[in-house]
Design a protein around this motif. Structure first.
Motif, short mmCIF file in Angstrom:
data_model
loop_
_atom_site.label_atom_id
_atom_site.label_comp_id
_atom_site.label_asym_id
_atom_site.label_seq_id
_atom_site.Cartn_x
_atom_site.Cartn_y
_atom_site.Cartn_z
N THR A 27 31.74 1.93 -52.25
CA THR A 27 33.21 1.85 -52.41
C THR A 27 33.87 3.11 -51.85
OG1 THR A 27 32.79 0.63 -54.46
CG2 THR A 27 35.04 1.36 -54.08
N THR A 28 33.28 4.25 -52.15
CA THR A 28 33.82 5.51 -51.60
C THR A 28 33.80 5.47 -50.08
OG1 THR A 28 32.94 6.67 -53.52
CG2 THR A 28 33.58 8.02 -51.64
N LYS A 29 32.70 4.94 -49.54
CA LYS A 29 32.56 4.86 -48.08
C LYS A 29 33.65 3.97 -47.49
CE LYS A 29 28.11 5.41 -46.66
NZ LYS A 29 26.74 4.87 -46.61
N ALA A 30 33.90 2.83 -48.14
CA ALA A 30 34.93 1.90 -47.65
C ALA A 30 36.31 2.56 -47.70
CB ALA A 30 34.91 0.62 -48.48
N ILE A 31 36.59 3.31 -48.76
CA ILE A 31 37.89 4.00 -48.86
C ILE A 31 37.99 5.03 -47.73
CG2 ILE A 31 39.23 5.63 -50.26
CD1 ILE A 31 38.11 4.21 -52.76
N SER A 32 36.90 5.73 -47.52
CA SER A 32 36.87 6.76 -46.49
C SER A 32 37.12 6.15 -45.10
CB SER A 32 35.51 7.45 -46.55
OG SER A 32 35.42 8.43 -45.59
N SER A 132 46.09 16.57 -63.32
CA SER A 132 45.81 16.39 -61.89
C SER A 132 44.41 15.79 -61.74
CB SER A 132 45.83 17.73 -61.17
OG SER A 132 47.04 18.41 -61.38
N PHE A 133 44.24 14.99 -60.69
CA PHE A 133 42.89 14.45 -60.43
C PHE A 133 42.65 14.41 -58.93
CE2 PHE A 133 44.47 10.12 -59.48
CZ PHE A 133 45.67 10.10 -60.18
N VAL A 134 41.45 14.79 -58.53
CA VAL A 134 41.10 14.80 -57.11
C VAL A 134 39.76 14.09 -56.93
CG1 VAL A 134 40.98 16.21 -55.03
CG2 VAL A 134 42.12 17.12 -57.05
N PHE A 135 39.74 13.17 -55.97
CA PHE A 135 38.54 12.38 -55.70
C PHE A 135 38.13 12.64 -54.24
CE2 PHE A 135 36.64 8.25 -54.35
CZ PHE A 135 35.56 8.24 -55.22
N TYR A 136 36.87 13.04 -54.04
CA TYR A 136 36.44 13.46 -52.71
C TYR A 136 35.69 12.36 -51.97
CZ TYR A 136 37.84 17.83 -54.75
OH TYR A 136 38.57 18.80 -55.37
N LEU A 137 35.87 12.37 -50.64
CA LEU A 137 35.41 11.23 -49.84
C LEU A 137 34.25 11.52 -48.89
CD1 LEU A 137 38.93 9.74 -48.93
CD2 LEU A 137 37.34 8.98 -50.71
N HIS A 138 33.91 12.81 -48.69
CA HIS A 138 32.90 13.10 -47.65
C HIS A 138 31.49 13.21 -48.18
CE1 HIS A 138 35.23 13.48 -44.09
NE2 HIS A 138 36.10 14.27 -44.70
N GLU A 139 30.60 12.43 -47.56
CA GLU A 139 29.19 12.52 -47.92
C GLU A 139 28.57 13.77 -47.29
OE1 GLU A 139 27.60 8.67 -46.77
OE2 GLU A 139 27.76 8.15 -48.90
N ASN A 140 27.47 14.19 -47.87
CA ASN A 140 26.69 15.32 -47.33
C ASN A 140 27.52 16.58 -47.15
OD1 ASN A 140 24.40 13.59 -47.08
ND2 ASN A 140 25.32 12.78 -45.21
N TRP A 141 28.25 16.92 -48.17
CA TRP A 141 29.05 18.15 -48.10
C TRP A 141 28.18 19.31 -48.61
CZ3 TRP A 141 34.09 18.14 -46.22
CH2 TRP A 141 34.72 19.38 -46.21
#
Ligand code: OGA
Ligand code: MN
Length: 196
Positions: A27-32, A132-141
């Protein structure tokens, strides 16, 4: 892995918590991917600092580009994210009587070499931003990619959080925080729970 109750305890005791694997990685990947399309289409605008009546942009202090998310008009994957945020709001209201009535969120992109200097999201006068809320999208960080979210307490750094994919960080909007200079293009969804 913390239970939801433990996470809520952390919000009460430290003013923030980290929820890893908030969404499944596909799902994260699709959003990204849908976010990448927006970047290609350049539907972004430069983020400003300060309240609406005092709008200013200083790229040295705040380097991200943003795209506001419409709750009604978005794809199914972002909707999945919003539904989980709404469930979290219900839990927060139940546990803390925070009186959260609404929320807003936008995609944010920090190009290489940008940052967001130390600040609070809850401005002294008239801000309705509570959490506040932050959701991160990058794999392999990796650590050397930079772009950490730093949380401060009484002027002291308490934690440097890696913006790892599917990680949600939730903090009280009055808490001081900072985004360190990123060495990779850094994408996230950032939002605020509002008391009006
Ligand atoms: C913000 C912010 C943190 C992050 O947009 O106000 O502090 O980790 N973002 O992107
Ligand atoms: Mn902030």
């Amino acid at each position: 892995m913390s239970t939801p109750e433990e996470l809520l305890d952390q919000l009460e005791n430290k003013g923030y918590f980290i929820w890893d694997n908030f969404l499944e990685s596909h799902t994260t990947k699709a959003i990204s991917e849908s976010w990448n399309e927006k970047i290609q289409n350049a539907e972004l605008k430069k983020a400003g600092i300060g309240r609406a009546d005092n709008y200013q942009v200083d790229a040295g202090e705040r380097g991200d580009f943003i795209f506001w998310i419409s709750k009604e008009n978005t794809d199914e994957f972002v909707k999945t994210y919003l539904e989980k945020i709404e469930a979290l709001i219900t839990d927060l209201n139940r546990s803390f009587f925070l009186g959260i009535r609404d929320y807003e969120c936008h995609f944010a992109l920090y190009p290489v070499g940008t940052r967001y200097a130390r600040h609070v999201d809850r401005h002294r006068s008239g801000s309705s931003r509570i959490v506040s809320f932050v959701f991160y999208l990058h794999e392999n960080w990796h650590t050397e990619d930079g772009g950490h979210l730093c949380i401060y307490e009484n002027d002291e750094l308490v934690e440097k959080i890696l913006p790892a994919a599917s990680r949600l960080v939730v903090f009280l909007s009055e808490k001081e925080h900072e985004v360190l200079t990123t060495n990779r293009s850094r994408a996230s969804i950032t939002g605020w729970m509002l008391n009006k």
